[in-house]
Enzyme design. Structure first.
Site: not given
Lengths: 597, 247
Positions: A263, A297
Site C-alpha cells: 500500500l 477511492r
C-alpha cells in the site's frame, strides 16, 4: 489433547471465560481493553502476536472531526461525507454513532500515548483525505484525518497493545480458532481453538464471543493485505449458518505499488501528490473536476483502470500509473511520509522525493462482513426480520455494521475499529452486569466445530493448499475485480463451485502438532474459500453499479431495487435483501442523490 | 511473490535451511532446498521461502504483513539477522547460496521459529506504556512538534527481535539484561513529554544488569531493519541516570 489426534468433544479439555475476543488487531484490542478494565475474566485469542495484526499496516490516519485543523469542523459533515461515500447503503444510525462518538475515541487514544504528529500549537495533526468536505459538500475540501506520520496503524495498534498490557488483559497469543460452538438454541457459546506452538487443543467456553478477525483480501491475487488476512471470522460465521452482508463490496485502493501490491497511503495525495498517465496528464481532473485526486477511492480506482485499459498507462507495458510526490520537496516527503519513502525504495526501487511511484488499483478492504447493530451484536435474518444472535459480537473489518456501505472513505477504517470495538466492549460489560448465564453446549454441538480439523488430519490424498489458493486467487482477480460482468462472474462462480469439494478434502501432508503452519494455511484456505464464494454469488446477484461494485452490464445505480443490503447465506447460496437504515437519531437522514466529486 | 508479473527467465537458487521439529527430529539439521527464482527480477527472501514451502510444506516460519512493518519474519539470513520480507536476494545471496537459520539466542520452537517469550517478558519489565498521574484533559494533551520529534526513531520499533537476538550481552543474560529492544522502548516513554514516571522508570534500571550490561557492541544498530539506534537510546538513559545522580 493434541491438535493432530482424532478428537472427540467428550475428551476435549475446557477453558472458561466471561468473554473471548478472536483477533488481536485494533478492533479486538479496543474491545478487550474495555473488558479488562471492567474486571471481567476475558481473553484475546490471536493467531499472531497482537502487534503483527494487519492494523499495523494502516498508514494515512484516522478520520475524525476533532477540530485541530478547523475549529468549526463538524461531525455531521463527516457523517454526510461517509453516507455519500458509501453510495447510500451505509446505515445512517451507525454512521451517526461513529462520527459523533469518534472524537471521544480518538482523544482516548491520545491519552493512552499514541504518538500523533502535531500542529504548531501542539494539537493532533490532521491531513486532507479523499471524499472529505466541509459544510455538507458545499465548503470545499476538509482536513480531517488525524495522523502519526504515515504510520498511524502501527502507532494505534502498538498503543492499544500497550494499554492492554497496562490493564492486565489475558492474551492467548499464537492460538488459532477453528470454529464457533453454537448450542441447540443457536446461541454462540465459545470456540474450539488450539495453541499453535504446542498443538494443545481446547473448547473455550464463554458467555460472549467477539469476532475481530479482520479482512480477507487474500482471496485476490493482488492485494495490499497481509498474508494472515484470510477471513477466519467470515468462514466461521458462514459455517455456523450465519449470514454475511454486502460481501460483494470490495475496495480496490488506487495506489498499491505495481507488482508488489504493498500500500501507498492516500495521505500522499492528501499532502499534495497526484496521479499521472503516460502523457504526463493529471487525468483525475477529467473524472472528478472538483475533488480531483481526492475523490472517493472507488472513483479514483476506476478512473485509473480506465486510463490503463484505454492505453494511457505508464511503463513499457502501459500497465500502471505514476504517483508524483517530488514536487512536494524532500522535507514534506521525508517528514510526513517516511514509511512511504521506505516502502517505495524497497518495493519499487524509487525514492519518491525524486521519482514517481508506479501504482495500480489493488484489492484493499472488505466493506461487507458479518452484519451487526451499533452495539456490535451480530444479526441474522429470519423471515425478513432482524434477529440478534445470542452471545456473538463482531467489530472491525470482519463486521458490517454498516458504516462503509458500498465504498469506504480513507481513514474511516481505523475509526470504525476503535469506535465499534469500544461499543461491543461496553455492551458486553453492561450485559454481564445484568447477568448472563453461561449456556451449555452438548458434545454434538462441539463436535460440529471439530469436523474440518478431523477431516484434514485424516487426509491421505488430495489437492495441495498452495495450488487451490492460486487457482481461487486468479479466478477472483480475473472475474470479480474493479470492473465486473455477468457472464464472466457466472464462469467464476462455476469454477468456485467445482473446487469446493477439493477445498473440503484437501491434503495436509504435515501432521505434526508443533507449530504446524501447513495446518494453519489449510484451515485459512477454507475460510478464504467461503469468502470468495460469498463474494462471487453476491456480486452476480447485485444487478446494478454502486460504490465499488461496477458492472459493465448494469452501469447505473438502481435505487428502486438495490438501495438495499445484500445478505448471503452459504447453506442456500442465496442472497436476500435487507433494508438500509435511514433513521439517524439526532439529524435528518441524507437522501440519495447522484454521487459526483 | 506476486502472481500477476509474468516471469520470463528463471534461475536456480540453493537454499540451506535450518530444520527442526522436536516432535519428529532427534536433532536439528540443515536441509538443502533448490528453488527456481526469476533471473530478471529481484525478489525477497520471504518470496524464496514461499517457493521452498511449496516444495516442502512442512517448512515453518512466521510471516504476516510481508512489507517490513509487522516484525514477524525476523531470522538469521546468511549470518545476519534481518526481516525476510524486505531483504532482497540481491543483497542476501552469497555465491548463489542462501542460508537461513532461526534468530540466535532464543530457544527454537521449530525450524525458523524461535520462542519469543524471554524477549516479550523483558519488554514488559520496562512498563511499555504511557504512565500519567495528572487527570486526562477532556480533549487530547498538547505536545509541541519539537517534543514529538523526540519520539522519532523510537516509536517505529516493530518488536521483531532482530536486535536483542544479535546482542552478545542478551545471549549471556537474557533473563537479567533487558536487551536493546526493551531499552529502546524504555527510552521511548522516558523521552515522551506526556509521560510522568521518569523517576520510577530510571529507578528500575539502576541495578547492574538491566541496562548496564550493554557494552556498546552495536550489533543492534547494524541489524535493525527499521534503521533504529538502540545503542543511542541506551546511552541516553545512562546520561539521564548520571545527571540525576549529580542533582
Amino acid at each position: 489433547m493434541k491438535v493432530n489426534e482424532v478428537i472427540n468433544a467428550k475428551d476435549l479439555p475446557v477453558m472458561e471465560f466471561d468473554g473471548i475476543i478472536i483477533g488481536g488487531g485494533g478492533a479486538g484490542l479496543r474491545a478487550s481493553l474495555q473488558l479488562a478494565k471492567s474486571g471481567l475474566n476475558t481473553a484475546v485469542i490471536s493467531k499472531v502476536f497482537p502487534t503483527r495484526s494487519h492494523t499495523v499496516s494502516a498508514q494515512g490516519g484516522i478520520t475524525c472531526a476533532i477540530q485541530s485543523d478547523d475549529p468549526d469542523d463538524d461531525w455531521r459533515w463527516h457523517m454526510f461525507d461517509t453516507v455519500k461515500g458509501s453510495d447510500y447503503i451505509g446505515d445512517q444510525d451507525a454512521i451517526e454513532y461513529m462520527c459523533s462518538e469518534g472524537p471521544k475515541a480518538v482523544f482516548e487514544l491520545e491519552h493512552m500515548g499514541l504518538p500523533f504528529s502535531r500542529t504548531d500549537e501542539g494539537k493532533i495533526y490532521q491531513r486532507p483525505f479523499g471524499g472529505q468536505s466541509k459544510d455538507y459538500g458545499k465548503g470545499g475540501q476538509a482536513t480531517r484525518t488525524c495522523a502519526a506520520a504515515d504510520r498511524t496503524g502501527h502507532s494505534l495498534l502498538h498503543t492499544l497493545y500497550q494499554a492492554n498490557l497496562k490493564a492486565g488483559t489475558n492474551f492467548l497469543n499464537e492460538w488459532f480458532a477453528i470454529d464457533m460452538v453454537l448450542n441447540e438454541d443457536g446461541a454462540v457459546v465459545g470456540v474450539v481453538a488450539f495453541e499453535i506452538e504446542s498443538g494443545e487443543i481446547f473448547y473455550i467456553r464463554s458467555k460472549a464471543t467477539v469476532l475481530a478477525t479482520g479482512g480477507a483480501g487474500r482471496i485476490y491475487a493482488s492485494t495490499t493485505n497481509a498474508l494472515i488476512n484470510s477471513g477466519d471470522g467470515i468462514g466461521m460465521a458462514l459455517r455456523a449458518g450465519l449470514p454475511v452482508q454486502d460481501i460483494e463490496m470490495w475496495q480496490f485502493h488506487p495506489t498499491g505499488i505495481h507488482g508488489a501490491g504493498t500500500l501507498v497511503t492516500e495521505g500522499c495525495r492528501g499532502e499534495g501528490g497526484y496521479l499521472l498517465n503516460k502523457d504526463g496528464e493529471r487525468f483525475m481532473e477529467r473524472y472528478a473536476p472538483n475533488s480531483k485526486d481526492l475523490a472517493g477511492r472507488d472513483v479514483v480506482a476506476r478512473s485509473m483502470a480506465l486510463e490503463i485499459i484505454e492505453g494511457r498507462g505508464c511503463g513499457p507495458n502501459k500497465d500502471h500509473i505514476f504517483l508524483r510526490l517530488d514536487h512536494l520537496g524532500p522535507e514534506v516527503v521525508h517528514k510526513r511520509l517516511p514509511g512511504i519513502t521506505e516502502l517505495s525504495k524497497t518495493f519499487a526501487g524509487v525514492d519518491p522525493a525524486v521519482q514517481p511511484i508506479p501504482v495500480v488499483p489493488t484489492c484493499h478492504y472488505m466493506m461487507g462482513g458479518v452484519p451487526t447493530n451499533v452495539n456490535g451484536q451480530v444479526i441474522t435474518v429470519k423471515d425478513g426480520e432482524d434477529i440478534v444472535v445470542e452471545g456473538l459480537y463482531a467489530a472491525g473489518e470482519v463486521a458490517c455494521v454498516s458504516v462503509h456501505g458500498g465504498n469506504r472513505l480513507g481513514g474511516n477504517s481505523l475509526l470504525d475499529l476503535v469506535v465499534f470495538g469500544r461499543s461491543a466492549g461496553l455492551h458486553i460489560e453492561e450485559s454481564m452486569k445484568q447477568g448472563i448465564d453461561l449456556k451449555k453446549a452438548s458434545h454434538d454441538d462441539i463436535d460440529k466445530a471439530l469436523v474440518r480439523l478431523n477431516k484434514l488430519n485424516a487426509s491421505t490424498e488430495g489437492e495441495q493448499v498452495s495450488d487451490l489458493k492460486d487457482k481461487m486467487q486468479q479466478n477472483m482477480q480475473n472475474n470479480f475485480g474493479v470492473f465486473r460482468r455477468g457472464d464472466l462472474m457466472e464462469e467464476g462462480i462455476k469454477k468456485l463451485h467445482d473446487s469446493r469439494e477439493e477445498v473440503e478434502n484437501m491434503f495436509l501432508p504435515d501432521k505434526s502438532a508443533v507449530f504446524n503452519t501447513a495446518r494453519i494455511e489449510a484451515l485459512e484456505m477454507q475460510n478464504l474459500f467461503e469468502v470468495a464464494e460469498a463474494t462471487a454469488v453476491a456480486a452476480n446477484e447485485r444487478k446494478e453499479s454502486r460504490g465499488a461494485h461496477a458492472r459493465d452490464d448494469y452501469p447505473d445505480r438502481d435505487d428502486e431495487n438495490w438501495l438495499k443490503h445484500s445478505v448471503y447465506f452459504s447453506e442456500t447460496k442465496k442472497v436476500i435483501k435487507r433494508k438500509v437504515n435511514n433513521k439517524p437519531k439526532t439529524v435528518e437522514a441524507f437522501q440519495p442523490t447522484v454521487r459526483t466529486y | 511473490m506476486s502472481a500477476v508479473i509474468p516471469v520470463s527467465h528463471l534461475q536456480t537458487l540453493k537454499m540451506s535451511i535450518y530444520r527442526f521439529d522436536p516432535s519428529v527430529d532427534e536433532k536439528p539439521y540443515m536441509q538443502e532446498i533448490i528453488v527456481e527464482v526469476p533471473a530478471d527480477k529481484d525478489i525477497m527472501v520471504l518470496d524464496a521461502l514461499h517457493l521452498a514451502k511449496v516444495k516442502e510444506p512442512s517448512l515453518s516460519y512466521r510471516r504476516s504483513c510481508r512489507e517490513g512493518v509487522c516484525g514477524s519474519d525476523g531470522m538469521n539470513i546468511n549470518g545476519k539477522n534481518g526481516l525476510a520480507c524486505i531483504t532482497p536476494l540481491s543483497e542476501a545471496v552469497k555465491r548463489n547460496k542462501l542460508t537461513l537459520r532461526p534468530m540466535p539466542g532464543l530457544p527454537v520452537v521449530r525450524d525458523l521459529i524461535v520462542d519469543m517469550k524471554l524477549f516479550y517478558d523483558q519488554l514488559e519489565k520496562v512498563q511499555p506504556y504511557l504512565i500519567t498521574k495528572s487527570e486526562n484533559p477532556e480533549k487530547g494533551r498538547l505536545q509541541s512538534p519539537k517534543e514529538r520529534e523526540q519520539l522519532d526513531g523510537l516509536y517505529e520499533c516493530i518488536l521483531c527481535g532482530c536486535c536483542s537476538t544479535a546482542c552478545p550481552s542478551f545471549w549471556w543474560n537474557p533473563d537479567k539484561f533487558l536487551g536493546p529492544a526493551a531499552l529502546l522502548q524504555s527510552w521511548r516513554f522516558i523521552a515522551d513529554s506526556r509521560d510522568e514516571a521518569t523517576d520510577e522508570r530510571l529507578d528500575d534500571l539502576e541495578d547492574a544488569f538491566s541496562l548496564y550490561r550493554c557494552h556498546g557492541i552495536m550489533n543492534c544498530v547494524s541489524v535493525c531493519p527499521k534503521g533504529l539506534n538502540p545503542t543511542e537510546a541506551i546511552s541516553n538513559i545512562r546520561n539521564k541516570l548520571i545527571s540525576r545522580k549529580r542533582q
